[in-house]
Design a protein around this motif. Structure first.
Motif, PDB file in Angstrom:
ATOM      1  N   VAL A 397       7.022  12.065 -12.203  1.00  0.00           N
ATOM      2  CA  VAL A 397       8.264  11.555 -11.628  1.00  0.00           C
ATOM      3  C   VAL A 397       8.264  10.039 -11.764  1.00  0.00           C
ATOM      4  O   VAL A 397       7.341   9.363 -11.293  1.00  0.00           O
ATOM      5  CB  VAL A 397       8.413  11.952 -10.147  1.00  0.00           C
ATOM      6  N   VAL A 398       9.281   9.513 -12.426  1.00  0.00           N
ATOM      7  CA  VAL A 398       9.452   8.074 -12.568  1.00  0.00           C
ATOM      8  C   VAL A 398      10.400   7.609 -11.463  1.00  0.00           C
ATOM      9  O   VAL A 398      11.542   8.085 -11.383  1.00  0.00           O
ATOM     10  CB  VAL A 398      10.012   7.704 -13.953  1.00  0.00           C
ATOM     11  N   VAL A 399       9.923   6.715 -10.623  1.00  0.00           N
ATOM     12  CA  VAL A 399      10.720   6.226  -9.489  1.00  0.00           C
ATOM     13  C   VAL A 399      11.107   4.778  -9.754  1.00  0.00           C
ATOM     14  O   VAL A 399      10.234   3.922  -9.967  1.00  0.00           O
ATOM     15  CB  VAL A 399       9.917   6.317  -8.172  1.00  0.00           C
ATOM     16  N   GLU A 400      12.416   4.523  -9.734  1.00  0.00           N
ATOM     17  CA  GLU A 400      12.914   3.149  -9.850  1.00  0.00           C
ATOM     18  C   GLU A 400      13.045   2.588  -8.433  1.00  0.00           C
ATOM     19  O   GLU A 400      14.068   2.745  -7.772  1.00  0.00           O
ATOM     20  CB  GLU A 400      14.241   3.121 -10.605  1.00  0.00           C
ATOM     21  N   GLY A 401      11.981   1.960  -7.977  1.00  0.00           N
ATOM     22  CA  GLY A 401      11.906   1.430  -6.622  1.00  0.00           C
ATOM     23  C   GLY A 401      10.519   0.862  -6.408  1.00  0.00           C
ATOM     24  O   GLY A 401       9.703   0.779  -7.328  1.00  0.00           O
ATOM     25  N   SER A 402      10.223   0.510  -5.194  1.00  0.00           N
ATOM     26  CA  SER A 402       8.922  -0.079  -4.900  1.00  0.00           C
ATOM     27  C   SER A 402       7.837   0.995  -4.880  1.00  0.00           C
ATOM     28  O   SER A 402       8.126   2.196  -4.764  1.00  0.00           O
ATOM     29  CB  SER A 402       8.964  -0.790  -3.548  1.00  0.00           C
ATOM     30  N   ALA A 403       6.577   0.546  -4.957  1.00  0.00           N
ATOM     31  CA  ALA A 403       5.457   1.478  -4.894  1.00  0.00           C
ATOM     32  C   ALA A 403       5.413   2.189  -3.543  1.00  0.00           C
ATOM     33  O   ALA A 403       5.041   3.367  -3.458  1.00  0.00           O
ATOM     34  CB  ALA A 403       4.154   0.724  -5.151  1.00  0.00           C
ATOM     35  N   ALA A 404       5.813   1.484  -2.464  1.00  0.00           N
ATOM     36  CA  ALA A 404       5.821   2.095  -1.131  1.00  0.00           C
ATOM     37  C   ALA A 404       6.851   3.229  -1.069  1.00  0.00           C
ATOM     38  O   ALA A 404       6.594   4.289  -0.478  1.00  0.00           O
ATOM     39  CB  ALA A 404       6.127   1.036  -0.074  1.00  0.00           C
TER      40      ALA A 404
END
Length: 707
Positions: A397-404
Motif C-alpha cells: 500500500v502506497v500512502v501519500e501522507g506522513s509516516a505517522a
C-alpha cells in the motif's frame, strides 16, 4: 527492388539491432491503480532500483566474512551513481541476515541518473566479495531487468539461427530444388531486417516491453515464409501451365498476390484489436505486430517477384499441372460422405481440448521468467525463501501522507483484515510518501490475496492510497481484460467479417470461419494451460511450472492465433472461391480447392510450427509460452480444422455457403474483391529484367512459344 531490400536489411542489422537496448519491463496494467502507485513511489524515491548480493556458505557473523563484506560496502559507497549501501553489519543487520544465520545480503541502491557503466562497476565489486568457503551471487531488480534483455536477445537470435536452416531444408523437399526453396528464406531475412527497423522506430516514441521483440520477430519470420511460399508455389503452377517467367510473375501477383493481401489484412485486424487495451505491453505488441505483418506482405509482393525475375528460370517447373486426384481430394470425398459425424467429432475434440483453459489461473511470474541458471533469479528465490524481512510482499500500500498516518492506517485498518497474516513494515520513501508491506495467508497471488486487494481499495482510511504489488497487478490486468476484452473481440470480429465478405460475397462463410477459429483457438489455450500451469511435459521443454499463466499471454495468444487461423482460412477460401467463379459446384469446388491448396497449406503450417518451436526452445518463459501455444494453434488449424471440419461444414451448408441478402450481393458486385481475374495476354518478347543468361533463355523460350 532487390537493392532496396538489401538496404533495409543492412539498416535493420546495424540500427534495428539496438532495439533490445531500449526495451523496458512492463509489469502493470496501463492506467491502473497498481501502475499509478508504482509511479508515485518512483517519483518520490531518488533510487531507480537495487543491486543485491547474497554472500552464502559461512555464518554471517564469521570475522572473515564480516571483513570482506564491510570492505566491499565501503568501496561501493564511494562509487559514482550509488545512493546508499546496506549490509548485515549495519543498522539494518537483522533484516539482511538469513533466518538460519548462514547468509547475508549487501544491498546497493542506484541513483536515477546512474549509467550502465556505473551499474557494471557495482556488480563487479560485489562479485569480488570473497571469504574462504563463501559464494557470492549478484542479483536485484536492476540485474534482473538486464538479464531479461540479454536473454531475450539470445533467444531471438537462437530462434532465427535454428529455424532458417531447417525451413530451407523442408522447402527443398517441398519444391524439389534449391532455387525455389531459397526464395522464402531470402524473403524472411529481408522481413526480419525491416521488422527490427520498425520496432527500433517504435521504441523511440513508446515503451516497448522486452517480451514484444521475440514475439513480433517470430510472427514476421513465420508470415514472411508463408507468404513467400504461396507466391513461389503459384509461380511454379503458372510455369507448369506454359507461362513465361514474365507472364507467371504477373499472373501470380494477380491471384496469389491478392490472397497475400487479404491474409495480411486479416492478421493485421486481429492484432489491431490489442489497441483497445490501455496496457503498454498490449499496445506495443499491436504496433509492432501490425508493422511486421505489413513488412512481411510487402516482401512477398515486391522482393519475391523481383527475385523471381532473376532466378525464375532456375526454379524447377512442374512437368504437369497439379493433379485433381490425390490425398486431399480423397480425404474431402470421404469427409463429404460422412459430413455430420465429422463435424460432431471435430467439434467435440476441439471443445474437449479447450476445456482446461476454463480452470486457468493467471499470475505474474516475476523472476521465474528467466532460466534457473540465471543469477538474478537465484538471488530473488534465495531472498524469498531465506530472508523473510526482505522478501517481496504480495501486496503493498502506497500512502501519500506522513509516516505517522501510514502507521496509523496499517494498525487500524490493514492489520485487522481477515486475509492479512501480518504487516511487515511501514517504510518512508520521502517526506510525503510511505509504503506498507502487507503479508497474506496462502498463495501470494491466489484468491485470498486478491480479496485483500479489494478490501484495501474499499477502505482507504480517509487517506490517498494506492494498492500495488504482484497480487494487485494481476487484479488490474484481469479487470482490464474483462472490461475491454469484449470491445477488442467486437472490433476483430467486425473487421474480419467485412474482409471475408469482400473476398467471398457471402455472409455465411465469414461467420462460419469465426466460429471455427474460436474452436481451434480454444484448443491452443487448453494446451497452454496443461503445459504451463499443470506442468505437463515441463521436463521435456526445460522449465519449471509457476502454477499459472503469465497475465498477458492468453490475450496475445488469442490475437496471434486468431490472425494465423484466419491466414489459412484465406489461403483455402481463395482457391475455393476461384473454382466457384469458374463454374464448379460447391462440393467440387471444395474438393478441388483443398486438393490444389492442401499441400501448400500443410507445408506452410509445418514451416510455421518449425519457426514457433525454434523460439519455444529458448529460455525465456514468456517466449516459450507463446511459441508452444502458437505451434499448437497452427498444427490444429491446418489439419483438423482445414482438412476435416471446413470441408464437412461446407458440405452441410451446400449452396447456402454463398448466400447473402440481395442488397449485400449488389454491394459486393460494386466493391468486392475477387481472386479470379482475367489477365490480358502479354506481348511476345516481354521479359522481366534479370541476369544476362536468364534473359537469353527467356527470349529463346518466348520465341519458341510464339513459333
Amino acid at each position: 527492388m532487390v537493392g532496396l531490400w538489401v538496404l533495409v536489411l543492412a539498416l535493420g542489422v546495424l540500427i534495428g539491432g539496438r532495439v533490445f537496448e531500449g526495451t523496458v519491463a512492463s509489469t502493470s496494467a496501463g492506467g491502473s491503480e497498481s501502475a499509478r502507485g508504482t509511479s508515485v513511489v518512483a517519483a518520490a524515491d531518488p533510487a531507480k532500483g537495487t543491486v543485491t548480493a547474497v554472500v552464502d556458505g559461512r555464518p554471517a557473523g564469521d570475522p572473515a566474512v564480516r571483513g570482506a563484506v564491510t570492505a566491499a560496502s565501503a568501496d561501493l559507497a564511494r562509487l559514482p551513481g550509488v545512493v546508499s549501501v546496506s549490509d548485515a553489519y549495519g543498522a539494518a543487520g537483522p533484516a539482511l541476515t538469513s533466518a538460519d544465520g548462514k547468509a547475508g545480503l549487501v544491498s546497493v541502491r542506484m541513483a536515477d541518473t546512474s549509467t550502465a557503466a556505473q551499474l557494471k562497476a557495482v556488480t563487479q565489486r560485489l562479485d569480488a566479495i570473497h571469504a574462504e568457503g563463501t559464494k557470492t551471487t549478484v542479483g536485484g531488480d536492476l540485474v534482473l531487468q538486464q538479464e531479461v534483455k540479454d536473454q531475450t536477445a539470445k533467444d531471438t537470435q537462437f530462434g532465427e539461427i535454428v529455424t532458417l536452416p531447417i525451413t530451407l531444408l523442408v522447402m527443398v523437399l517441398v519444391f524439389g530444388g534449391f532455387a525455389a526453396a531459397s526464395l522464402p528464406v531470402l524473403g524472411a531475412v529481408g522481413s526480419v531486417g525491416g521488422a527490427l527497423l520498425a520496432m527500433f522506430g517504435f521504441s523511440r516514441i513508446m515503451d516497448i516491453d522486452t517480451s514484444v521483440l521475440p514475439i513480433a520477430t517470430v510472427l514476421g519470420l513465420g508470415l514472411s515464409i508463408d507468404y513467400a511460399l504461396l507466391i513461389v508455389n503459384r509461380f511454379r503452377e503458372e510455369r507448369g501451365h506454359g507461362a513465361t517467367v514474365a507472364q507467371a510473375v504477373e499472373r501470380t501477383l494477380a491471384t496469389a498476390g491478392r490472397t497475400v493481401m487479404f491474409s495480411g489484412l486479416t492478421v493485421a485486424v486481429a492484432l489491431a484489436g490489442l489497441f483497445v487495451f490501455t496496457s503498454p505491453v498490449f499496445r506495443a505488441v499491436a504496433a509492432a505486430g501490425v508493422s511486421v505483418v505489413v513488412i512481411a506482405g510487402a516482401a512477398a509482393l515486391t522482393l519475391i517477384p523481383a527475385l523471381l525475375g532473376f532466378v525464375g528460370h532456375r526454379v524447377k517447373t512442374p512437368t504437369a499441372p497439379v493433379s485433381d486426384q490425390g490425398f486431399f481430394a480423397r480425404t474431402v470425398r470421404r469427409v463429404q460422405r460422412r459430413a455430420v459425424p465429422v463435424v460432431l467429432l471435430c467439434t467435440g475434440l476441439l471443445l474437449a481440448a479447450g476445456a482446461p483453459f476454463l480452470g486457468s489461473d493467471w499470475r505474474s511470474s516475476g523472476a521465474s521468467v528467466l532460466p534457473a541458471s540465471s543469477a538474478g533469479r537465484q538471488v530473488a528465490e534465495t531472498v524469498q525463501e531465506r530472508f523473510p524481512y526482505q522478501a517481496a510482499a504480495p501486496v503493498t500500500v502506497v500512502v501519500e501522507g506522513s509516516a505517522a498516518q501510514a502507521q496509523a492506517y496499517a494498525d487500524s485498518v490493514v492489520a485487522k483484515l481477515p486475509g492479512v497474516s501480518g504487516v511487515r513494515a511501514v517504510t518512508p520513501v520521502s517526506g510525503g510518501v510511505s509504503t506498507i508491506d502487507v503479508l497474506v495467508h496462502g498463495d501470494p497471488q491466489g484468491a485470498g490475496a486478491k480479496a485483500v486487494v479489494g478490501e484495501l481499495r474499499a477502505d482507504r482510511g480517509g487517506l490517498e492510497t494506492h494498492v500495488t504489488g504482484d497480487a494487485a497487478s494481476v487484479v488490474d490486468f484481469q479487470h482490464e481484460i474483462g472490461s475491454r476484452g469484449p470491445w477488442a473481440l467486437g472490433l476483430v470480429a467486425i473487421g474480419t467479417l467485412i474482409l471475408l465478405f469482400l473476398m467471398t460475397g457471402s455472409v455465411v462463410m465469414p461467420v462460419k470461419a469465426l466460429l471455427m477459429n474460436v474452436l481451434s483457438l480454444g484448443a491452443s489455450l487448453g494446451a497452454l494451460t496443461l503445459v504451463f500451469q499443470h506442468g505437463y511435459f515441463s521436463g521435456l521443454l526445460g522449465f519449471s511450472p509457476t502454477g499459472g499463466l503469465e497475465t498477458f499471454i492468453p490475450v496475445l495468444v488469442f490475437a496471434f492465433a486468431f490472425g494465423l487461423s484466419m491466414d489459412y482460412e484465406v489461403f483455402l477460401l481463395s482457391r475455393i472461391k476461384e473454382l466457384r467463379d469458374e463454374g464448379y459446384s460447391c462440393s467440387r469446388s471444395v474438393e478441388l480447392g483443398l486438393q490444389r491448396s492442401g499441400r501448400i497449406i500443410t507445408s506452410a503450417a509445418l514451416l510455421m510450427v518449425i519457426v514457433f518451436a525454434g523460439f519455444a526452445a529458448g529460455q525465456m518463459l514468456m517466449v516459450k509460452e507463446m511459441g508452444i501455444a502458437l505451434a499448437v494453434a497452427v498444427a490444429v488449424d491446418a489439419t483438423l480444422v482445414r482438412c476435416l471440419l471446413v470441408p464437412a461444414a461446407m458440405t452441410l451448408f451446400g449452396e447456402l455457403n454463398w448466400w447473402a441478402p440481395a442488397p449485400l450481393r449488389r454491394l459486393h458486385r460494386r466493391i468486392g474483391l475477387t481472386e479470379h481475374v482475367a489477365l490480358p495476354p502479354l506481348a511476345v518478347g516481354a521479359v522481366v529484367p534479370g541476369p544476362r543468361g536468364a534473359r537469353r533463355e527467356g527470349l529463346r523460350e518466348e520465341v519458341g512459344a510464339a513459333s
